[in-house]
Design a protein around this motif. Structure first.
Motif: not given
Length: 181
Positions: A161-181
């Protein structure tokens, strides 16, 4: 074409910078955290994100990005605590805590690459609010696992679960970065 590995590494690099700066301020003082405390730290971060998503109001001023980075860093702390055991004092050097950070984020990257292949980058088409809900679900699972003295009968354990939370949070940040571009 998107380079998921590079995007992932960029996010982890930014999180690592915060982690190492906090280590300079506090050292690995978090070594005294028991699993339920790490889970509660994750919970307050994810709950705040969900509240901001739901209400559209942010009274504290710190943005969702900072909370997601904290989820990544607390997930790594959770992995360290599970694998090393928690302590009654700060029993680890900053250097060792950083080595473990690098080791476990590399392990998370490798896991993400395998899953990302099999799932066809489905997270790119998900709502960010769904990523938040999944993180909250994983936190609640870990809280239940902690209440069960760390044992599960047939389900993935707290570490997964910790590994999954880490990866889902990374995905969310990648989405935020894409929305800012």
């Amino acid at each position: 074409m998107k380079d998921t590995r590079k995007e992932y590494e960029d996010v982890i690099g930014a999180c690592r910078r915060i982690y190492t700066l906090k280590m300079k301020d506090y050292g690995p003082s978090w070594r005294v955290m028991r699993p339920q405390t790490v889970n509660d730290q994750l919970f307050i971060k994810a709950k705040r994100i969900r509240t901001i998503e739901t209400t559209g109001v942010n009274l504290v001023g710190e943005d969702v990005r900072g909370e997601l980075m904290a989820i990544i860093n607390y997930s790594v702390i959770g992995i360290i605590q599970l694998r090393q055991g928690y302590a009654d004092s700060t029993d680890m050097t900053t250097e060792r805590a950083t080595e473990l950070y690098d080791e476990y984020t590399q392990e998370a990257l490798n896991l993400m690459l395998r899953k990302n292949h099999d799932y066809g980058e489905a997270w790119r088409d998900m709502f960010s609010s769904s990523l938040t809900d999944i993180i909250l679900t994983k936190i609640n699972r870990n809280k239940q696992i902690a209440a069960n003295d760390g044992r599960t009968l047939i389900s993935a354990g707290a570490l997964d679960n910790y590994f999954d939370m880490l990866n889902y949070a990374v995905f969310y940040l990648i989405q935020l970065n894409e929305n800012e571009e």
